[in-house]
Design an enzyme around this catalytic site. Sequence first.
Site, short mmCIF file in Angstrom:
data_model
loop_
_atom_site.label_atom_id
_atom_site.label_comp_id
_atom_site.label_asym_id
_atom_site.label_seq_id
_atom_site.Cartn_x
_atom_site.Cartn_y
_atom_site.Cartn_z
N GLU A 194 0.84 -1.19 0.00
CA GLU A 194 0.00 0.00 0.00
C GLU A 194 0.88 1.25 0.00
O GLU A 194 1.87 1.32 0.73
CB GLU A 194 -0.91 -0.01 1.23
CG GLU A 194 -1.55 1.31 1.60
CD GLU A 194 -2.41 1.91 0.50
OE1 GLU A 194 -2.53 3.14 0.47
OE2 GLU A 194 -2.98 1.17 -0.33
N ARG A 204 -17.85 3.82 3.43
CA ARG A 204 -16.67 3.18 2.83
C ARG A 204 -15.72 2.66 3.91
O ARG A 204 -15.13 1.59 3.76
CB ARG A 204 -15.92 4.16 1.92
CG ARG A 204 -16.67 4.60 0.70
CD ARG A 204 -15.77 5.45 -0.21
NE ARG A 204 -14.72 4.64 -0.79
CZ ARG A 204 -14.83 3.99 -1.96
NH1 ARG A 204 -15.94 4.06 -2.66
NH2 ARG A 204 -13.82 3.30 -2.42
N TYR A 258 -28.92 9.18 1.36
CA TYR A 258 -29.31 7.92 2.00
C TYR A 258 -28.59 7.78 3.34
O TYR A 258 -27.55 8.41 3.58
CB TYR A 258 -29.00 6.71 1.11
CG TYR A 258 -27.61 6.64 0.54
CD1 TYR A 258 -26.54 6.17 1.29
CD2 TYR A 258 -27.37 7.02 -0.78
CE1 TYR A 258 -25.26 6.08 0.76
CE2 TYR A 258 -26.10 6.94 -1.33
CZ TYR A 258 -25.05 6.47 -0.56
OH TYR A 258 -23.79 6.39 -1.10
N ASP A 271 -10.76 -0.69 -9.69
CA ASP A 271 -10.62 0.55 -10.47
C ASP A 271 -9.40 0.55 -11.37
O ASP A 271 -9.36 1.29 -12.35
CB ASP A 271 -10.55 1.76 -9.53
CG ASP A 271 -11.92 2.14 -8.99
OD1 ASP A 271 -12.93 1.58 -9.46
OD2 ASP A 271 -11.98 3.00 -8.08
#
Length: 392
Positions: free
Chosen positions: A31, A105, A213, A290
């Site tokens: 990462e 998320r 939402y 992605d």
Amino acid sequence: MTHTLVAGGGIGGLAVALGQARSGHRVTVLESRPEFGEIGAGIQLAPNAFHALDALGVRDAVAGRADFIDELRFMDGTTGRRVAAMPLTGGYRTRFGNPYAVVHRADLHRALLDGCRDAGVRLLGGQRVTGYEQSGGQVTALTAAGDRFPAEVLVGADGLRSAVREQLVGDGPPRISGHTIYRSVIPMSEVPERLRARAVTLWAGPGWHFVHYPIGGGDYLNLAATRDDGARREITGTPATRAQVLAEFGELADSARQLLELGRDWRIWVLCDRDPVDTWVDGRVALAGDAAHPMLQYAAQGACMALEDAVALGTLLRCDPADVPQRLEKYNGVRRERTARTTRTARWMGSELYHPAGPCAAERDALLAGHSAEDLHDAVSWLHGATDFIST
């Protein structure tokens, strides 16, 4: 045992890592940021995502922080008129085998991160992958820190601006959509009771739309307002003032505007995606999430597709290390058409469904209003249902 390297520790990368670990492989995640974490706000999870989360062993962990949605509402953003709604309980859940939910998320990322830790995945921060080399039966990930990590497989899950994709595909920077989104999250305690609902509500106007939402177990309301303003410069998380946001959506109907006025700490993104490509694989290297198929938000399937990728890779790479290149080619073939169709559908929804004006908007409203619940479920069945590959 195969050693799999994963470039990227976001939702897609951790899902891939967990899928590999559950298939019995040794896994290392590289990462770029020093710590593993996730920024952003809410995302939607259709039943296909829950099928994938179940296969990855973290369905319950995600469901525990998710808000299950009763319907998708489509409203006229200027008049406030209800145009159509797709019910998501009863027959929907029976047909697709899982609920429709929304989640922060960070909560989804945390569930995947905890799953990786429990599965013994090696998590290395501060290691930005810049490219790779292949020789014989190995691939070596190269990092900005000057380190080299050899393994049998490298999965590039390093996002929209993937360095692995740049070497593998070489298609340059992402496509700027010309759509600007403003995002905010507010405490649900500040929302009037009459404006709270277990629904994803979309207010469509000429060249813009507004979605809201609940997230965080109902503790917060996620706000996302998008304008088709022709933006040509990438913006990622830049702060915006309340006055700026309100000025952009001056035509918004009263009920929706009351919610927009509650927003604070707004941030701006200019939405980007890429054209679908045929090849995501180079020998022992593959792309996922992605990095492989970045898409606009309008189909609410970006994270869902990344989770499906992870399950597909986990299933296909249960093989001898010598067979990895052939299995990655099969992965490419299995996932290419579905993700390309979803990418194109998201673009179509943004232009033809959410943002029309005048007679085109009236035609859209008449078409949606004429659909039964079963018609609407039929329309999304190819997307929300578990794929044959995932369900095996």
